[in-house]
Design a protein around this motif. Structure first.
Motif, mmCIF file in Angstrom:
data_model
loop_
_atom_site.group_PDB
_atom_site.id
_atom_site.type_symbol
_atom_site.label_atom_id
_atom_site.label_comp_id
_atom_site.label_asym_id
_atom_site.label_seq_id
_atom_site.Cartn_x
_atom_site.Cartn_y
_atom_site.Cartn_z
ATOM 1 N N GLU A 156 57.717 16.755 18.261
ATOM 2 C CA GLU A 156 56.830 17.820 18.162
ATOM 3 C C GLU A 156 55.445 17.487 18.979
ATOM 4 O OE1 GLU A 156 54.981 20.871 14.683
ATOM 5 O OE2 GLU A 156 56.680 19.359 14.221
ATOM 6 N N THR A 157 55.360 18.339 20.222
ATOM 7 C CA THR A 157 54.288 18.093 21.220
ATOM 8 C C THR A 157 52.939 17.798 20.476
ATOM 9 O OG1 THR A 157 55.733 19.209 22.778
ATOM 10 C CG2 THR A 157 53.207 18.768 23.278
ATOM 11 N N ARG A 158 52.512 18.696 19.617
ATOM 12 C CA ARG A 158 51.195 18.709 19.163
ATOM 13 C C ARG A 158 51.054 17.356 18.110
ATOM 14 N NH1 ARG A 158 50.421 20.937 14.004
ATOM 15 N NH2 ARG A 158 52.403 21.813 12.955
ATOM 16 N N HIS A 159 52.080 16.923 17.495
ATOM 17 C CA HIS A 159 51.816 15.721 16.803
ATOM 18 C C HIS A 159 51.891 14.271 17.569
ATOM 19 C CE1 HIS A 159 53.342 18.185 13.362
ATOM 20 N NE2 HIS A 159 52.059 17.611 13.010
ATOM 21 N N LEU A 160 52.497 14.584 18.762
ATOM 22 C CA LEU A 160 52.552 13.369 19.755
ATOM 23 C C LEU A 160 51.292 13.306 20.404
ATOM 24 C CD1 LEU A 160 55.982 13.589 21.375
ATOM 25 C CD2 LEU A 160 55.260 11.882 19.766
ATOM 26 N N ALA A 161 50.479 14.474 20.661
ATOM 27 C CA ALA A 161 49.444 14.587 21.471
ATOM 28 C C ALA A 161 48.233 13.864 20.293
ATOM 29 C CB ALA A 161 49.012 15.913 21.853
ATOM 30 N N GLU A 162 48.354 14.174 19.209
ATOM 31 C CA GLU A 162 47.456 13.844 18.403
ATOM 32 C C GLU A 162 47.261 12.264 18.022
ATOM 33 O OE1 GLU A 162 44.040 14.459 15.176
ATOM 34 O OE2 GLU A 162 44.925 15.381 17.190
ATOM 35 N N LEU A 163 48.529 11.728 17.924
ATOM 36 C CA LEU A 163 48.816 10.541 17.742
ATOM 37 C C LEU A 163 48.333 9.495 18.983
ATOM 38 C CD1 LEU A 163 50.054 7.948 16.022
ATOM 39 C CD2 LEU A 163 52.177 8.261 17.443
ATOM 40 N N ALA A 164 48.456 10.276 20.150
ATOM 41 C CA ALA A 164 48.084 9.483 21.297
ATOM 42 C C ALA A 164 46.426 9.595 21.386
ATOM 43 C CB ALA A 164 48.723 10.166 22.702
ATOM 44 N N ARG A 165 45.914 10.810 20.666
ATOM 45 C CA ARG A 165 44.374 10.776 20.882
ATOM 46 C C ARG A 165 43.758 9.583 19.866
ATOM 47 N NH1 ARG A 165 40.549 12.586 17.888
ATOM 48 N NH2 ARG A 165 41.684 13.251 16.155
ATOM 49 N N ILE A 166 44.490 9.563 18.599
ATOM 50 C CA ILE A 166 43.764 8.777 17.580
ATOM 51 C C ILE A 166 44.059 7.133 17.898
ATOM 52 C CG2 ILE A 166 44.227 8.103 15.177
ATOM 53 C CD1 ILE A 166 44.778 10.804 14.599
ATOM 54 N N GLU A 196 57.203 16.206 13.071
ATOM 55 C CA GLU A 196 58.655 15.607 13.504
ATOM 56 C C GLU A 196 58.467 14.828 14.901
ATOM 57 O OE1 GLU A 196 61.468 15.869 12.442
ATOM 58 O OE2 GLU A 196 60.873 17.146 10.780
ATOM 59 N N TYR A 197 59.222 13.913 15.009
ATOM 60 C CA TYR A 197 58.817 12.903 16.375
ATOM 61 C C TYR A 197 58.870 13.499 17.639
ATOM 62 C CZ TYR A 197 59.979 9.637 12.448
ATOM 63 O OH TYR A 197 59.856 9.125 11.270
ATOM 64 N N PHE A 222 42.719 -0.488 12.476
ATOM 65 C CA PHE A 222 42.835 1.020 11.882
ATOM 66 C C PHE A 222 44.292 1.287 12.304
ATOM 67 C CE2 PHE A 222 38.196 1.006 12.124
ATOM 68 C CZ PHE A 222 37.799 1.402 11.088
ATOM 69 N N THR A 223 44.812 2.329 11.207
ATOM 70 C CA THR A 223 46.534 2.632 11.593
ATOM 71 C C THR A 223 46.615 3.960 11.631
ATOM 72 O OG1 THR A 223 46.835 2.230 9.305
ATOM 73 C CG2 THR A 223 47.044 0.138 10.813
ATOM 74 N N ALA A 224 47.566 4.380 12.197
ATOM 75 C CA ALA A 224 48.187 5.904 12.221
ATOM 76 C C ALA A 224 49.704 5.899 12.315
ATOM 77 C CB ALA A 224 47.489 6.568 13.422
ATOM 78 N N VAL A 225 50.045 6.830 11.334
ATOM 79 C CA VAL A 225 51.531 6.894 11.214
ATOM 80 C C VAL A 225 52.046 8.511 11.535
ATOM 81 C CG1 VAL A 225 53.430 6.738 9.452
ATOM 82 C CG2 VAL A 225 51.589 4.886 9.690
ATOM 83 N N LEU A 226 53.021 8.386 12.404
ATOM 84 C CA LEU A 226 53.734 9.800 12.429
ATOM 85 C C LEU A 226 54.893 9.566 11.835
ATOM 86 C CD1 LEU A 226 53.824 12.512 13.735
ATOM 87 C CD2 LEU A 226 54.739 11.484 15.839
ATOM 88 N N ASP A 227 55.127 10.644 10.811
ATOM 89 C CA ASP A 227 56.572 10.582 10.143
ATOM 90 C C ASP A 227 56.904 11.972 9.484
ATOM 91 O OD1 ASP A 227 58.500 8.389 8.836
ATOM 92 O OD2 ASP A 227 58.224 10.293 7.435
ATOM 93 N N PRO A 228 57.963 12.406 9.564
ATOM 94 C CA PRO A 228 58.279 13.882 8.911
ATOM 95 C C PRO A 228 58.007 13.815 7.439
ATOM 96 C CG PRO A 228 60.180 13.167 10.368
ATOM 97 C CD PRO A 228 59.287 11.959 10.118
ATOM 98 N N ASP A 229 58.095 12.753 6.687
ATOM 99 C CA ASP A 229 57.966 12.752 5.281
ATOM 100 C C ASP A 229 56.357 12.708 4.827
ATOM 101 O OD1 ASP A 229 57.854 12.317 2.654
ATOM 102 O OD2 ASP A 229 59.105 10.485 2.543
ATOM 103 N N ALA A 230 56.046 13.647 4.130
ATOM 104 C CA ALA A 230 54.495 13.624 3.651
ATOM 105 C C ALA A 230 54.192 12.327 2.761
ATOM 106 C CB ALA A 230 54.246 15.168 2.993
ATOM 107 N N GLN A 231 55.415 11.920 2.149
ATOM 108 C CA GLN A 231 55.200 10.761 1.060
ATOM 109 C C GLN A 231 55.973 9.497 1.612
ATOM 110 O OE1 GLN A 231 53.230 11.485 -1.771
ATOM 111 N NE2 GLN A 231 53.021 13.183 -0.669
ATOM 112 N N SER A 232 55.756 9.536 2.973
ATOM 113 C CA SER A 232 56.400 8.239 3.333
ATOM 114 C C SER A 232 55.662 6.862 3.288
ATOM 115 C CB SER A 232 56.267 8.259 4.977
ATOM 116 O OG SER A 232 55.176 8.075 5.674
ATOM 117 N N PRO A 233 56.594 5.696 2.928
ATOM 118 C CA PRO A 233 55.877 4.645 2.427
ATOM 119 C C PRO A 233 54.841 4.189 3.157
ATOM 120 C CG PRO A 233 58.252 4.483 1.928
ATOM 121 C CD PRO A 233 58.074 5.799 3.025
#
Length: 390
Positions: free
Chosen positions: A61-71, A58-59, A35-46
Motif C-alpha cells: 500500500e503506497t501510503r503506508h510505505l511512504a509513511e514508513l519511509a518518512r518515519i 498492507e505491504y 526508536f522503531t517502526a513496524v509495518l504489518d497488516p495485523d493490528a495486534q501483531s507481536p
C-alpha cells in the motif's frame, strides 16, 4: 541508495513484518537506544504491540510505505515473503537491508538454487517443473523425491513426498500446477544451519553452526555446543554460507540451512534473508545475538564477532502445548522456571493453534551434558516429544 556510514542510537529503524522475529528485532533495537517502526497488516501483531510506531496496513500500500519511509531512517524485513517490490520502493527513499533483489531470490526456489550453484555450493539433485514437458523429462533417479512449490513455502508448507511418477503427476496437480522443484530424497545424518551477518563494507561474522531437528516440517530443537557437528561439516557450512552471502552482495543477517548426508558430505537446503528460528538461542547464550547483529548491519555499526558463552539447546513452543477446550490452559511455566538454566520467550500471540510458533525455551548450562539433561526434563514437564541428542 547505499546504507549510511552509521546511524547512531536515537535514529528510527523500521521493519517490514510484525511477527516474532520483528518483535525480537524491535526489543534489540530499543535496548540499544533506537526508536522503531513496524509495518504489518495485523493490528495486534507481536512486533507492532511493542514498537514505538505501528503502521497497520498492507505491504504494497503506497501510503503506508511512504509513511514508513518518512518515519524510519533505515528499514529491514523480518520475513522473506514480504513483497520484494515493496523493499525496492522503500529503497528509493531510505537504506534497506537486505535489498529487494536478495529477498526476491530467496522467495523463489528456482532462482535460489541457481544462485547456490553459481556460488559453488552443492544442492541436492533436482529438477525444475513448470510445464508438462518438464514433468515428462524428470529423471528416474530423482524418485523418490520431495516436490516443493517454487514460491511461498515454509515450515513444511507446499511440499509433498512422491515415490513414483504417478504420485509425482498427482502431487503437481494437487499443488495447482504451479512452478515447482523436485528434489531427490537423500540419506540424511543431520540438519544444520549457519547465521551470518554481513555489513555494507563486506565484513562478515557468524554464529556457531547449529544442529537442527524438524518435526512435520517445523523446527523443533536446535543444539549448539562444541562437537555438536563434525568439524569438517561445520567448517564447510560456514564457508558455504559466507560464499552465498558474498555472491548476493548481501547486507544484513542471513541464515542458510543444510543437510548433512550419511557419508559426511553437505548439501544446501534453503536460505532465509533474515534472522532465523534456529538462531534464537543466541539471545541467551551469546554475547551478541542475531537480532543485535541485524540492528548493527542496518545501522552501519561495527560487527563484533559473537562469542558463545554457554552450551545451549532451544525448544520451540508450539500451540499444541496449550491444552484444548473453550479456555485453553497455559503450560506449566512454574515448574519449567523452577529448573536451572531456563530462558522462556513468549511472543505475545493470543491464539494458540496447533503447529503455530508461540514461543521458545532456551536451555543453558555449564556443559553440553548438563544442558541435554535439563532440556529433556523440560520436554517431560511440557509434554514435548523427547529428542535424541548428538
Amino acid at each position: 541508495m547505499n546504507p549510511p556510514a552509521i546511524l547512531l542510537p536515537g535514529a528510527t529503524l523500521g521493519v517490514m513484518g510484525g511477527g516474532q522475529l520483528g518483535r525480537m528485532f524491535v526489543h534489540a533495537a530499543q535496548r540499544m537506544g533506537y526508536f522503531t517502526a513496524v509495518l504489518d497488516p495485523d493490528a495486534q501483531s507481536p512486533a507492532g504491540r511493542v514498537s514505538h510506531h505501528h503502521l497497520h496496513g498492507e505491504y504494497l500500500e503506497t501510503r503506508h510505505l511512504a509513511e514508513l519511509a518518512r518515519i524510519a531512517d533505515a528499514i529491514t524485513t523480518e520475513f522473506e515473503n514480504v513483497p520484494a517490490a515493496a523493499l525496492e520502493q522503500l529503497a528509493v527513499h531510505r537504506p534497506v537491508a537486505p535489498g529487494g533483489e536478495a529477498v526476491a531470490i530467496a522467495q523463489d526456489r528456482i532462482r535460489e538454487k541457481a544462485h547456490f550453484t553459481r556460488c559453488g555450493v552443492a544442492c541436492a539433485p533436482h529438477a525444475v517443473i513448470e510445464t508438462d514437458e518438464h514433468l515428462a523429462l524428470v529423471a528416474d533417479s530423482l524418485l523418490p523425491g520431495i516436490l516443493k512449490t517454487a514460491r511461498l513455502g515454509y515450515d513444511g508448507k507446499g511440499q509433498l513426498r512422491v515415490a513414483t511418477r504417478e504420485a509425482l503427476v498427482q502431487a503437481w496437480n494437487d499443488l495447482g500446477r504451479v512452478p515447482c522443484v523436485l528434489e531427490q530424497m537423500l540419506p540424511l545424518a543431520a540438519e544444520c544451519s549457519v547465521v551470518v551477518a554481513r555489513g555494507a563494507d563486506g565484513r562478515m561474522v557468524h554464529l556457531p553452526p547449529q544442529r537442527n531437528l524438524h518435526r512435520d516440517g517445523i523446527l523443533a530443537v536446535t543444539e549448539v555446543f562444541d562437537g555438536v557437528l563434525p568439524d569438517a561439516a561445520a567448517a564447510q557450512a560456514v564457508a558455504s554460507t559466507q560464499a552465498i552471502a558474498e555472491g548476493l552482495g548481501y547486507v544484513g543477517v542471513l541464515c542458510v540451512e543444510f543437510f548433512v548426508l550419511q557419508d559426511g558430505s553437505l548439501v544446501v537446503n534453503e536460505m532465509a534473508p533474515r534472522p532465523h528460528n534456529s538462531g534464537h538461542w543466541s539471545l541467551d547464550a551469546c554475547d551478541v545475538s542475531q537480532f543485535e547483529l541485524q540492528v548493527r548491519t542496518l545501522a552501519g555499526l561495527p560487527l563484533a564477532v559473537p562469542r558463545q558463552h554457554s552450551p545451549a539447546i532451544m525448544l520451540n513452543l508450539l500451540g499444541d502445548l496449550w491444552r484444548g477446550g473453550s479456555t485453553p490452559a497455559e503450560p506449566d511455566w512454574t515448574s519449567i522456571l523452577a529448573l536451572p538454566g531456563m530462558h522462556l520467550h513468549l511472543y505475545g500471540k493470543t491464539d494458540a493453534r496447533v503447529g503455530r510458533k508461540m514461543g521458545h525455551l532456551t536451555v543453558t548450562g555449564p556443559t553440553a551434558a548438563a544442558v541435554r539433561e535439563r532440556a529433556l526434563k523440560a520436554c517431560e514437564v511440557l509434554g514435548i516429544q523427547p529428542f535424541v541428542s548428538a
